[in-house]
Enzyme design. Structure first.
Site, PDB file in Angstrom:
ATOM      1  N   ARG A  44      79.102 -22.955 -72.007  1.00  0.00           N
ATOM      2  CA  ARG A  44      78.394 -21.793 -71.475  1.00  0.00           C
ATOM      3  C   ARG A  44      76.879 -21.994 -71.457  1.00  0.00           C
ATOM      4  O   ARG A  44      76.175 -21.292 -70.742  1.00  0.00           O
ATOM      5  CB  ARG A  44      78.734 -20.556 -72.297  1.00  0.00           C
ATOM      6  CG  ARG A  44      80.155 -20.100 -72.082  1.00  0.00           C
ATOM      7  CD  ARG A  44      80.319 -18.646 -72.385  1.00  0.00           C
ATOM      8  NE  ARG A  44      81.444 -18.108 -71.665  1.00  0.00           N
ATOM      9  CZ  ARG A  44      81.917 -16.884 -71.830  1.00  0.00           C
ATOM     10  NH1 ARG A  44      81.338 -16.095 -72.706  1.00  0.00           N
ATOM     11  NH2 ARG A  44      82.936 -16.455 -71.128  1.00  0.00           N
ATOM     12  N   LYS A  47      89.111  -3.549 -88.545  1.00  0.00           N
ATOM     13  CA  LYS A  47      89.710  -4.878 -88.511  1.00  0.00           C
ATOM     14  C   LYS A  47      90.597  -5.065 -89.742  1.00  0.00           C
ATOM     15  O   LYS A  47      90.191  -4.768 -90.867  1.00  0.00           O
ATOM     16  CB  LYS A  47      88.599  -5.933 -88.489  1.00  0.00           C
ATOM     17  CG  LYS A  47      89.032  -7.331 -88.109  1.00  0.00           C
ATOM     18  CD  LYS A  47      87.792  -8.208 -87.943  1.00  0.00           C
ATOM     19  CE  LYS A  47      88.133  -9.619 -87.517  1.00  0.00           C
ATOM     20  NZ  LYS A  47      86.920 -10.438 -87.330  1.00  0.00           N
ATOM     21  N   GLU A  96      75.513 -17.864 -76.469  1.00  0.00           N
ATOM     22  CA  GLU A  96      75.160 -19.282 -76.549  1.00  0.00           C
ATOM     23  C   GLU A  96      73.997 -19.648 -75.635  1.00  0.00           C
ATOM     24  O   GLU A  96      73.172 -20.507 -75.980  1.00  0.00           O
ATOM     25  CB  GLU A  96      76.379 -20.152 -76.215  1.00  0.00           C
ATOM     26  CG  GLU A  96      77.452 -20.158 -77.272  1.00  0.00           C
ATOM     27  CD  GLU A  96      78.385 -18.962 -77.193  1.00  0.00           C
ATOM     28  OE1 GLU A  96      79.202 -18.781 -78.124  1.00  0.00           O
ATOM     29  OE2 GLU A  96      78.302 -18.193 -76.198  1.00  0.00           O
TER      30      GLU A  96
END
Length: 631
Positions: free
Chosen positions: A396, A283, A368
């Protein structure tokens, strides 16, 4: 822009000499840093997939072969290679380039949801569709990060993809060891074991050189190496990863070596059936400030200096900072408070809590649904869990909130950051549904603070509730000006403004200001009063249950106006309207909120003005309602 200036489609990319691809990668990195530093956006994730995206478009035939980026915040390079490089000055601005894939922008963009862990399910469905319609030559590519693979939806999809041995799905695992922060959990541990097998890379590189000396090149080389790898897998590659899926696995492949990536993806393209290509990337690769940013490696930035990576302007204290201070202080006072995040400890303000109370902090990954039901288990065990997530991601976990938390009347507190209109992140990141979603859960108590002081107070009140779930929600950004109440009614409603002028024409308006709209409501009230109308402005603080004093106040006014930064359908105005009907109060009610549509990316102020949620729009709406009353 050198090579890049001659690219307007993947077909142009395929014509670039292989010896110039590394130069192209550097040009793309320079473009990303230059443009994203000026507009803000997801810099680190895109710097990490430059070579991977070049290789994908070099090997596959987009858009005939769909390339689906999970979450799609790392799709900037994809946009550049599909003819949108000249639009990056407009990134995330109104009318400009979206920060995610967007079906309205290009045929190369197949999806536009920026919620994680969905790409594999899209790919499964597309592959089935191509199979049914006789288009078996088309490949479906899903690029999914190791962070997204912590989400259960990915594993539901993998279970189905693996069952279709003749379906051509290429799963590219973009493994950088992070989501916002380092990936956690048993899955991450397994993937790390694969990633750290440097001997595999050494064997592949040595074998590649040997075979090339024999005249074996390109795809033939990779096939031979793959066969060799199978022979040494038990010594080199741990077998814990994807053990029972029955899917072909290739990797780990160096995610910044274009030659190796192209060979691996070419092998995957020609493979018959589902296959996993494991690419190890970094990253922020190629931009030292991002690589050295250990917190999130510039996952998302505001406007920054393109050389140093430093922000161009200091950020003001925000809502999240207040929550951070308050939960840490509360946890020092109460040992029963525990905190849960879904891979976003920093963005939701839980990093300091995690440092001070590591045994009481749980990062569950991008999950979640699990976060809510795990919180339910913690509550059943006598603790008071605080689940801090973005409002849009609560969507969600709705079933878990209703059936696993609400049904059992458990004391779980939701802290919903980025509630309401968030702006530049676009349609799927706007948190305009949270009040409509939470308010239909029986027994839940939902708070909407108007300023920092009220956030502290209401969060503490949430923690004191022991007989059911609570939620406190607040928007993205800096804290607004504080508006002290003139008085607080017995049921907690704050009166912010009250006029009873003898010069009034007899009409009395009650403005119910929800959350951060207190300043907007007070500004609108001042202008309405100038027209000879008496105005009362109240902040209910708790949007559910509806306070009895609101019903009494409504009965004492000629018009009720509810201003909220959530959707109108099923929102606070709807709740109050139902309460008035039940009490047989016939005062007309006007609901001002977000309309029933998915807003495009633009600044928060631009989006609110567009739907009449600025001072001019609110004044016009109230004036029109008053005129209708007097006609």
């Amino acid at each position: 822009m050198g090579i890049l200036s001659g690219l307007s489609s993947p077909a142009d990319l395929k014509a670039v000499d292989a010896d110039h691809l590394d130069d192209l990668a550097e040009e793309i990195r320079h473009l990303l840093v230059d443009k994203v530093s000026a507009t803000g956006g997801h810099l680190g994730p895109n710097l990490g997939v430059v070579e991977l995206t070049i290789a994908l478009h070099r090997v596959f035939n987009s858009p005939a072969d769909p390339i689906i980026f999970d979450t799609s915040h790392q799709s900037y390079v994809h946009k550049i290679l599909t003819g949108r490089a000249d639009q990056f000055d407009t990134l995330r601005q109104s009318g400009g380039l979206s920060g995610y894939t967007d079906r309205g922008e290009s045929d190369h963009d197949w999806t536009e949801s920026s919620h994680a862990s969905a790409a594999l399910s899209y790919a499964d469905g597309l592959a089935k569709a191509f199979d049914i319609t006789g288009q078996k030559e088309r490949k479906v590519v899903a690029v999914v990060g190791d962070g997204a693979l912590t989400g259960g939806m990915c594993w539901e999809a993998l279970n189905n993809i693996a069952s279709g041995h003749d379906r051509n799905v290429v799963i590219v695992v973009n493994d950088n060891g992070r989501s916002y922060s380092p990936t956690i959990g048993g899955f991450a541990t397994n993937l790390a074991q694969l990633r750290m097998q440097r001997s595999y890379d050494e064997i592949m590189e040595h074998g590649k050189k040997t075979l090339k000396s024999m005249g074996w090149v390109g795809e033939r080389t990779f096939e031979a190496l793959q066969a060799f790898k199978e022979g040494v897998k038990s010594q080199v590659i741990p077998t814990e990863m994807f053990p029972e899926l029955g899917m072909k696995y290739v990797g780990p492949v160096h995610g910044h070596d274009l030659s190796m990536l192209i060979d691996a993806l070419t092998y995957a393209r020609n493979y018959d059936g589902p296959i996993i290509v494991h690419a190890v990337t970094e990253k922020g690769h190629g931009f030292a400030p991002a690589v050295n940013d250990l917190a999130d490696q510039m996952h998302a930035t505001g406007v920054i200096d393109p050389i140093t990576g430093e922000p161009k302007s200091a950020s003001s204290p925000g809502w999240t900072n207040i929550f951070t201070e308050e939960i840490v202080q509360a946890a020092e006072e109460r040992e029963d408070i525990v905190a849960i995040t879904a891979a976003m400890a920093g963005p939701t303000g839980l990093s300091e809590f995690a440092e001070k109370f590591p045994s009481r902090f749980f990062d569950v990954g991008i999950a979640e649904q699990h976060a809510l039901t795990s919180a339910a288990g913690l509550a059943l065990g006598g603790l008071h869990p605080v689940v801090a997530i973005y409002a849009t991601f609560l969507n969600r976990a709705f079933d878990q909130l209703v059936m696993d938390v609400g049904l059992l009347d458990l004391p779980v507190t939701l802290v919903l950051d980025r509630a309401g209109v968030t702006g530049t992140d676009g349609a799927s990141h706007n948190g305009v549904w949270d009040m409509a979603i939470t308010s239909i859960v029986p027994g839940i108590k939902v708070a909407a603070p108007r300023d920092g002081s009220q956030l502290r107070e209401l969060f503490r009140e949430c923690l004191d509730v022991a007989d059911g779930p609570t939620a406190v929600r607040y928007p993205k950004g800096s804290l607004p000006e504080e508006h002290p109440a003139l008085m607080r009614l017995d049921d907690g409603v704050d009166i912010l403004r009250y006029t009873d002028s003898a010069e009034s024409d007899g009409l009395d308006v009650l403005i119910v200001s929800v959350g951060c709209f207190a300043g907007l409501a007070l500004d609108a009230a001042e202008r309405i009063e100038a027209e000879g109308v008496n105005v009362t402005v109240v902040d209910p603080r708790w949007i559910t249950p509806v306070a009895p004093s609101l019903i009494a106040l409504a009965d004492d006014h000629d018009l009720v106006v509810v201003i909220e930064d959530g959707i109108v359908r099923g929102g606070v105005g709807s709740l109050i309207s139902e309460a008035l009907d039940a009490a047989e109060v016939n005062t007309p009610l006007r609901r001002l909120g977000f309309p029933d549509f998915y807003p495009a990316h633009a600044s928060r102020d631009e989006l609110l003005a567009e739907v009449g949620l600025d001072v001019d729009g609110v004044v016009d709406s109230i004036t029109a309602s008053l005129e209708a009353l007097t006609d």
